[in-house]
Design a protein around this motif. Structure first.
Motif, PDB file in Angstrom:
ATOM      1  N   ALA A 265      -0.812 102.336 -18.097  1.00 54.91           N
ATOM      2  CA  ALA A 265      -0.303 101.735 -17.172  1.00 54.91           C
ATOM      3  C   ALA A 265      -0.200 100.179 -17.087  1.00 54.91           C
ATOM      4  O   ALA A 265       0.942  99.603 -16.695  1.00 54.91           O
ATOM      5  CB  ALA A 265      -1.156 101.998 -15.682  1.00 54.91           C
ATOM      6  N   TRP A 266      -1.095  99.726 -17.626  1.00 53.10           N
ATOM      7  CA  TRP A 266      -0.951  98.263 -17.910  1.00 53.10           C
ATOM      8  C   TRP A 266       0.134  97.803 -18.947  1.00 53.10           C
ATOM      9  O   TRP A 266       0.785  96.515 -18.708  1.00 53.10           O
ATOM     10  CB  TRP A 266      -2.527  97.575 -18.317  1.00 53.10           C
ATOM     11  N   TRP A 267       0.325  98.451 -19.831  1.00 55.00           N
ATOM     12  CA  TRP A 267       1.278  98.048 -20.811  1.00 55.00           C
ATOM     13  C   TRP A 267       2.745  98.319 -19.969  1.00 55.00           C
ATOM     14  O   TRP A 267       3.633  97.270 -19.965  1.00 55.00           O
ATOM     15  CB  TRP A 267       1.333  99.200 -21.991  1.00 55.00           C
ATOM     16  N   SER A 268       2.786  99.164 -19.000  1.00 58.72           N
ATOM     17  CA  SER A 268       4.067  99.226 -18.233  1.00 58.72           C
ATOM     18  C   SER A 268       4.156  98.015 -17.379  1.00 58.72           C
ATOM     19  O   SER A 268       5.534  97.732 -17.092  1.00 58.72           O
ATOM     20  CB  SER A 268       4.186 100.627 -17.433  1.00 58.72           C
ATOM     21  N   VAL A 269       3.118  97.624 -16.849  1.00 55.36           N
ATOM     22  CA  VAL A 269       3.323  96.505 -15.792  1.00 55.36           C
ATOM     23  C   VAL A 269       3.596  95.198 -16.771  1.00 55.36           C
ATOM     24  O   VAL A 269       4.284  94.574 -16.143  1.00 55.36           O
ATOM     25  CB  VAL A 269       1.703  96.455 -15.122  1.00 55.36           C
TER      26      VAL A 269
ATOM     27  N   VAL B  99      11.633  86.811 -17.598  1.00 57.72           N
ATOM     28  CA  VAL B  99      12.738  86.385 -18.778  1.00 57.72           C
ATOM     29  C   VAL B  99      14.021  86.481 -18.309  1.00 57.72           C
ATOM     30  O   VAL B  99      14.691  85.487 -18.154  1.00 57.72           O
ATOM     31  CB  VAL B  99      12.775  87.218 -19.918  1.00 57.72           C
ATOM     32  N   LEU B 100      14.437  87.488 -17.327  1.00 52.88           N
ATOM     33  CA  LEU B 100      15.661  87.609 -16.980  1.00 52.88           C
ATOM     34  C   LEU B 100      16.080  86.945 -15.513  1.00 52.88           C
ATOM     35  O   LEU B 100      17.096  86.459 -15.295  1.00 52.88           O
ATOM     36  CB  LEU B 100      16.060  89.205 -16.731  1.00 52.88           C
ATOM     37  N   VAL B 101      15.077  86.773 -14.598  1.00 48.45           N
ATOM     38  CA  VAL B 101      15.172  86.112 -13.345  1.00 48.45           C
ATOM     39  C   VAL B 101      14.516  84.896 -13.288  1.00 48.45           C
ATOM     40  O   VAL B 101      15.041  83.784 -12.859  1.00 48.45           O
ATOM     41  CB  VAL B 101      14.685  87.280 -12.226  1.00 48.45           C
ATOM     42  N   ALA B 102      13.114  84.792 -13.449  1.00 48.71           N
ATOM     43  CA  ALA B 102      12.276  83.624 -13.208  1.00 48.71           C
ATOM     44  C   ALA B 102      13.163  82.340 -14.107  1.00 48.71           C
ATOM     45  O   ALA B 102      13.035  81.496 -13.570  1.00 48.71           O
ATOM     46  CB  ALA B 102      10.988  83.897 -13.670  1.00 48.71           C
ATOM     47  N   TYR B 103      13.303  82.718 -15.195  1.00 52.96           N
ATOM     48  CA  TYR B 103      13.805  81.648 -16.260  1.00 52.96           C
ATOM     49  C   TYR B 103      14.994  80.803 -15.534  1.00 52.96           C
ATOM     50  O   TYR B 103      14.975  79.620 -15.156  1.00 52.96           O
ATOM     51  CB  TYR B 103      13.927  81.758 -17.635  1.00 52.96           C
ATOM     52  N   PRO B 104      16.111  81.510 -15.295  1.00 51.83           N
ATOM     53  CA  PRO B 104      17.442  81.037 -14.669  1.00 51.83           C
ATOM     54  C   PRO B 104      17.118  80.279 -13.455  1.00 51.83           C
ATOM     55  O   PRO B 104      17.620  79.473 -12.969  1.00 51.83           O
ATOM     56  CB  PRO B 104      18.322  82.124 -14.763  1.00 51.83           C
ATOM     57  N   VAL B 105      16.457  81.124 -12.563  1.00 47.73           N
ATOM     58  CA  VAL B 105      16.193  80.516 -11.201  1.00 47.73           C
ATOM     59  C   VAL B 105      15.380  79.348 -11.046  1.00 47.73           C
ATOM     60  O   VAL B 105      15.810  78.365 -10.581  1.00 47.73           O
ATOM     61  CB  VAL B 105      15.530  81.671 -10.381  1.00 47.73           C
ATOM     62  N   CYS B 106      14.232  79.249 -11.850  1.00 46.85           N
ATOM     63  CA  CYS B 106      13.193  78.177 -11.973  1.00 46.85           C
ATOM     64  C   CYS B 106      14.226  76.934 -12.512  1.00 46.85           C
ATOM     65  O   CYS B 106      14.049  75.831 -12.134  1.00 46.85           O
ATOM     66  CB  CYS B 106      11.986  78.251 -12.581  1.00 46.85           C
ATOM     67  N   SER B 107      14.820  77.184 -13.632  1.00 43.21           N
ATOM     68  CA  SER B 107      15.485  76.048 -14.346  1.00 43.21           C
ATOM     69  C   SER B 107      16.587  75.343 -13.482  1.00 43.21           C
ATOM     70  O   SER B 107      16.786  74.366 -13.223  1.00 43.21           O
ATOM     71  CB  SER B 107      15.927  76.573 -15.603  1.00 43.21           C
TER      72      SER B 107
ATOM     73  N   LEU C 239      11.050  83.050 -25.221  1.00 45.25           N
ATOM     74  CA  LEU C 239      10.234  83.296 -24.135  1.00 45.25           C
ATOM     75  C   LEU C 239       9.410  84.723 -24.195  1.00 45.25           C
ATOM     76  O   LEU C 239       8.249  84.702 -24.021  1.00 45.25           O
ATOM     77  CB  LEU C 239      10.583  82.868 -22.845  1.00 45.25           C
ATOM     78  N   ALA C 240      10.358  85.734 -24.248  1.00 43.25           N
ATOM     79  CA  ALA C 240       9.999  86.934 -24.187  1.00 43.25           C
ATOM     80  C   ALA C 240       9.125  87.382 -25.409  1.00 43.25           C
ATOM     81  O   ALA C 240       8.073  87.982 -25.343  1.00 43.25           O
ATOM     82  CB  ALA C 240      11.159  87.837 -24.317  1.00 43.25           C
ATOM     83  N   ALA C 241       9.342  86.716 -26.668  1.00 46.05           N
ATOM     84  CA  ALA C 241       8.594  87.027 -27.784  1.00 46.05           C
ATOM     85  C   ALA C 241       6.831  86.449 -27.445  1.00 46.05           C
ATOM     86  O   ALA C 241       6.144  86.955 -28.079  1.00 46.05           O
ATOM     87  CB  ALA C 241       9.239  86.474 -29.035  1.00 46.05           C
ATOM     88  N   THR C 242       7.060  85.230 -27.003  1.00 43.78           N
ATOM     89  CA  THR C 242       5.776  84.637 -26.711  1.00 43.78           C
ATOM     90  C   THR C 242       5.103  85.363 -25.592  1.00 43.78           C
ATOM     91  O   THR C 242       3.739  85.469 -25.870  1.00 43.78           O
ATOM     92  CB  THR C 242       6.106  83.298 -26.057  1.00 43.78           C
ATOM     93  N   LEU C 243       5.555  85.683 -24.559  1.00 47.24           N
ATOM     94  CA  LEU C 243       4.892  86.616 -23.580  1.00 47.24           C
ATOM     95  C   LEU C 243       4.208  87.893 -24.322  1.00 47.24           C
ATOM     96  O   LEU C 243       3.193  88.376 -23.768  1.00 47.24           O
ATOM     97  CB  LEU C 243       5.841  86.904 -22.510  1.00 47.24           C
ATOM     98  N   ILE C 244       5.212  88.572 -24.774  1.00 53.08           N
ATOM     99  CA  ILE C 244       4.777  89.810 -25.473  1.00 53.08           C
ATOM    100  C   ILE C 244       3.621  89.756 -26.431  1.00 53.08           C
ATOM    101  O   ILE C 244       2.669  90.648 -26.513  1.00 53.08           O
ATOM    102  CB  ILE C 244       6.052  90.576 -26.107  1.00 53.08           C
ATOM    103  N   TYR C 245       3.668  88.681 -27.257  1.00 55.65           N
ATOM    104  CA  TYR C 245       2.762  88.258 -28.082  1.00 55.65           C
ATOM    105  C   TYR C 245       1.228  88.232 -27.333  1.00 55.65           C
ATOM    106  O   TYR C 245       0.347  88.731 -27.909  1.00 55.65           O
ATOM    107  CB  TYR C 245       3.126  87.447 -29.108  1.00 55.65           C
TER     108      TYR C 245
ATOM    109  N   MET D 164      10.038  91.186 -18.232  1.00 54.92           N
ATOM    110  CA  MET D 164      11.433  91.414 -18.118  1.00 54.92           C
ATOM    111  C   MET D 164      11.960  90.323 -16.937  1.00 54.92           C
ATOM    112  O   MET D 164      12.915  89.820 -17.028  1.00 54.92           O
ATOM    113  CB  MET D 164      11.742  92.811 -17.846  1.00 54.92           C
ATOM    114  N   VAL D 165      11.123  90.609 -15.765  1.00 57.29           N
ATOM    115  CA  VAL D 165      11.454  89.931 -14.442  1.00 57.29           C
ATOM    116  C   VAL D 165      11.281  88.495 -14.953  1.00 57.29           C
ATOM    117  O   VAL D 165      12.348  87.594 -14.573  1.00 57.29           O
ATOM    118  CB  VAL D 165      10.499  90.263 -13.381  1.00 57.29           C
TER     119      VAL D 165
END
Length: 248
Positions: free
Chosen positions: A56-60, A69-77, A36-42, A66-67
């Protein structure tokens, strides 16, 4: 095996998921998160380069990825599957509440945030905190489980439907007229615990504790207790009515 007392005052025994099976489920979920992270980054890279975005856009984008992949995926699933991420589903695991009931968004969010911050990543030493807390817990609970009030169990089938408490027929009419809005969850939990432990109590303890609970319940109901019935009949009628209303 661990014993759970359900909201209907029924005891269930379910096998606790230990570190090996939970680690396997975690690694499978981690692979999905990396994909999922690779897809989003690409996708984000293509869009940002095409728009000639500034730093600034790259930082956002990095924070959002990160949020997600690390939080939304486990919470939603875990929310939508009632306690089963893809990894847990593959290994026959399920997250349940301490009373063996299905979790909701609140439980999943607490576990997800604790997993990202304490158990695994930011402060977790890549899972060291989760492993240590699981080893120290009788029910193999990591910090997120303790905070959310959940347990991970090993089951490849749906959780058994607990039998509803049954009101004594001679008190069903009385219970049907009650307004239970004044009975708090804490008081209902005390009634459930009393009915669950009833057979382990001495007759004197049954009467003493039962009478105290009947007084507290009837005070909350603003209704006098029916006379001539043992406390567990009255409490059973109230609990059965509460369950009936909760299930629609």
């Amino acid at each position: 095996m661990a014993e759970f007392t359900t909201g209907e005052a029924v005891a269930l025994e379910l096998p606790i998921a230990r570190i090996p099976s939970r680690a396997g489920a975690f690694l499978l979920d981690l692979l999905i998160q990396l994909g999922l992270a690779a897809t989003l980054i690409y996708g984000a890279t293509i869009l940002l380069m095409a728009a000639d975005a500034d730093d600034a856009w790259w930082s956002v984008t990095a924070v959002v990825t990160m949020v997600t992949v690390l939080v939304a995926y486990p919470v939603c699933s875990e929310t939508f599957s009632r306690g089963r991420s893809v990894g847990k589903l593959a290994f026959g695991l399920r997250v349940v509440r301490a009373d063996a009931g299905p979790i909701d968004f609140r439980h999943a969010l607490t576990r997800g945030l604790a997993g990202a911050i304490v158990d695994f990543w930011m402060l977790g030493g890549f899972g060291a905190v989760a492993v240590i807390s699981s080893l120290c817990s009788r029910d193999a609970r990591r910090v997120g489980d303790v905070l959310a009030g959940t347990v991970v169990v090993h089951t490849r089938q749906n959780l058994p439907m607990a039998t509803l408490a049954a009101a004594p027929p001679w008190l069903a009419g009385w219970a049907a007229q009650l307004d239970l809005s004044g009975v708090s969850d804490e008081l209902a939990a005390a009634v459930r615990q009393y009915l669950t432990r009833l057979r382990t109590l001495t007759p004197a303890a049954q009467h003493h504790l039962g009478t105290q609970l009947v007084d507290a319940v009837c005070t909350a109901l603003r209704s006098p207790a029916p006379q001539g019935y043992p406390p567990y009949h009255v409490l059973g009628a109230v609990l059965a009515r509460r369950q009936q209303l909760a299930r629609g």
